[in-house]
Design a protein around this motif. Structure first.
Motif, PDB file in Angstrom:
ATOM      1  N   GLY B   3       6.342  -5.487  -5.684  1.00  0.00           N
ATOM      2  CA  GLY B   3       7.665  -5.640  -5.111  1.00  0.00           C
ATOM      3  C   GLY B   3       7.752  -5.163  -3.677  1.00  0.00           C
ATOM      4  N   VAL B   4       6.626  -4.765  -3.110  1.00  0.00           N
ATOM      5  CA  VAL B   4       6.579  -4.339  -1.712  1.00  0.00           C
ATOM      6  C   VAL B   4       5.579  -5.251  -0.986  1.00  0.00           C
ATOM      7  N   THR B   5       6.054  -5.942   0.024  1.00  0.00           N
ATOM      8  CA  THR B   5       5.178  -6.848   0.772  1.00  0.00           C
ATOM      9  C   THR B   5       4.988  -6.347   2.194  1.00  0.00           C
ATOM     10  N   GLN B   6       3.812  -6.638   2.734  1.00  0.00           N
ATOM     11  CA  GLN B   6       3.502  -6.234   4.096  1.00  0.00           C
ATOM     12  C   GLN B   6       2.890  -7.400   4.848  1.00  0.00           C
ATOM     13  N   THR B   7       3.289  -7.551   6.096  1.00  0.00           N
ATOM     14  CA  THR B   7       2.701  -8.575   6.965  1.00  0.00           C
ATOM     15  C   THR B   7       2.490  -8.000   8.362  1.00  0.00           C
ATOM     16  N   PRO B   8       1.419  -8.425   9.047  1.00  0.00           N
ATOM     17  CA  PRO B   8       0.335  -9.242   8.512  1.00  0.00           C
ATOM     18  C   PRO B   8      -0.584  -8.410   7.623  1.00  0.00           C
ATOM     19  N   ARG B   9      -1.488  -9.034   6.935  1.00  0.00           N
ATOM     20  CA  ARG B   9      -2.448  -8.301   6.111  1.00  0.00           C
ATOM     21  C   ARG B   9      -3.613  -7.786   6.965  1.00  0.00           C
ATOM     22  N   HIS B  10      -3.906  -8.494   8.030  1.00  0.00           N
ATOM     23  CA  HIS B  10      -4.977  -8.085   8.939  1.00  0.00           C
ATOM     24  C   HIS B  10      -4.482  -8.269  10.370  1.00  0.00           C
ATOM     25  N   LEU B  11      -4.891  -7.358  11.233  1.00  0.00           N
ATOM     26  CA  LEU B  11      -4.475  -7.427  12.633  1.00  0.00           C
ATOM     27  C   LEU B  11      -5.557  -6.832  13.516  1.00  0.00           C
ATOM     28  N   VAL B  12      -5.917  -7.602  14.546  1.00  0.00           N
ATOM     29  CA  VAL B  12      -6.849  -7.119  15.552  1.00  0.00           C
ATOM     30  C   VAL B  12      -6.093  -7.094  16.865  1.00  0.00           C
ATOM     31  N   MET B  13      -6.126  -5.969  17.543  1.00  0.00           N
ATOM     32  CA  MET B  13      -5.410  -5.875  18.807  1.00  0.00           C
ATOM     33  C   MET B  13      -6.183  -5.049  19.821  1.00  0.00           C
ATOM     34  N   THR B 110      -1.706  -3.225   5.727  1.00  0.00           N
ATOM     35  CA  THR B 110      -2.166  -4.003   6.877  1.00  0.00           C
ATOM     36  C   THR B 110      -3.420  -3.338   7.406  1.00  0.00           C
ATOM     37  N   ARG B 111      -4.504  -4.100   7.432  1.00  0.00           N
ATOM     38  CA  ARG B 111      -5.776  -3.592   7.973  1.00  0.00           C
ATOM     39  C   ARG B 111      -5.769  -3.811   9.470  1.00  0.00           C
ATOM     40  N   LEU B 112      -5.712  -2.726  10.229  1.00  0.00           N
ATOM     41  CA  LEU B 112      -5.615  -2.790  11.684  1.00  0.00           C
ATOM     42  C   LEU B 112      -6.930  -2.405  12.331  1.00  0.00           C
ATOM     43  N   LEU B 113      -7.355  -3.233  13.268  1.00  0.00           N
ATOM     44  CA  LEU B 113      -8.543  -2.926  14.067  1.00  0.00           C
ATOM     45  C   LEU B 113      -8.142  -2.932  15.532  1.00  0.00           C
ATOM     46  N   VAL B 114      -8.378  -1.818  16.200  1.00  0.00           N
ATOM     47  CA  VAL B 114      -8.054  -1.684  17.617  1.00  0.00           C
ATOM     48  C   VAL B 114      -9.350  -1.723  18.423  1.00  0.00           C
ATOM     49  N   LEU B 115      -9.441  -2.692  19.315  1.00  0.00           N
ATOM     50  CA  LEU B 115     -10.671  -2.851  20.104  1.00  0.00           C
ATOM     51  C   LEU B 115     -10.507  -2.264  21.502  1.00  0.00           C
TER      52      LEU B 115
END
Lengths: 114, 115
Positions: B3-13, B110-115
């Protein structure tokens, strides 16, 4: 201060074998205890929780845990594991009387092998 | 499905980008949370909201800015992040604060990758 210690970072086990994931806590006040499971690429899901009453708590997927106040432990057990039980398991503490702030253990990775 | 949604699921920034994470709960809960899950570390509570009001900021750097427009939605605005901010960001909700032993329901993260 309150803390949670999960004694094993990884537990490998064969399918259909029993498993115990160990958790000890430290608190000078009453606590509530939870086990959450995190399957790969997913969020956390509640397995079971101890609030009061019977010290043996049964949860989903055949898991159970026993609250032992004298040993400050809340070990998780399952008599026969399946491949699908492969996941990360978190022991979590909530200090009673406080607002809903959870203290997480570092997690135990359960790897079930065929 | 919790019942809890998150967007986006993946993010590269990149470190100079600005992005936002979104969380929505369909459970009628009043409290929402942001957690950070880094490799080899326990989950860290970042922010807590109750009835849209922030009740806790767990010493989070200002490059993370939360927003809670209503009890069902929670955002995490990101700007000028550092590579060490790469992690899984989890949103959770519960019926209320202060009710001892209440279950928190988590989104998938949300899987976040910071480059």
């Amino acid at each position: 201060a309150q803390s949670v210690t999960q004694l094993d970072s990884q537990v490998p086990v064969f399918e259909e074998a029993p498993v115990e994931l160990r958790c000890n806590y430290s608190s000078s006040v009453s606590v509530y205890l939870f086990w959450y499971v995190q399957y790969p690429n997913q969020g956390l899901q509640l397995l079971l929780k101890y609030l009061s009453g019977s010290t043996l708590v049964k949860g989903i997927n055949g898991f159970e845990a026993e609250f032992n106040k004298s040993q400050t432990s809340f070990h998780l057990r399952k008599p026969s594991v399946h491949i699908s039980d492969t996941a990360e398991y978190f022991c979590v503490l909530h200090v009673s009387g406080g607002y809903n702030k959870l203290i997480f253990g570092a997690g135990t990775r359960l790897a079930v092998h065929p | 499905e919790t019942g809890v949604t998150q967007t986006p699921r993946h993010l590269v920034m990149g470190m100079t980008n600005k992005k936002s994470l979104k969380c929505e709960q369909h459970l009628g809960h009043n409290a929402m949370y942001w957690y950070k899950q880094s490799a080899k570390k326990p989950l860290e509570l970042m922010f807590v909201y109750n009835f849209k009001e922030q009740t806790e900021n767990n010493s989070v750097p200002s490059r993370f800015s939360p927003e809670c427009p209503n009890s069902s939605h929670l955002f995490l605005h990101l700007h000028t992040l550092q590579p060490e901010d790469s992690a899984l960001y989890l949103c959770a909700s519960s019926q209320d604060l202060g009710t001892s032993g209440e279950t928190q329901y988590f989104g998938p993260g949300t899987r976040l990758l910071v480059l």
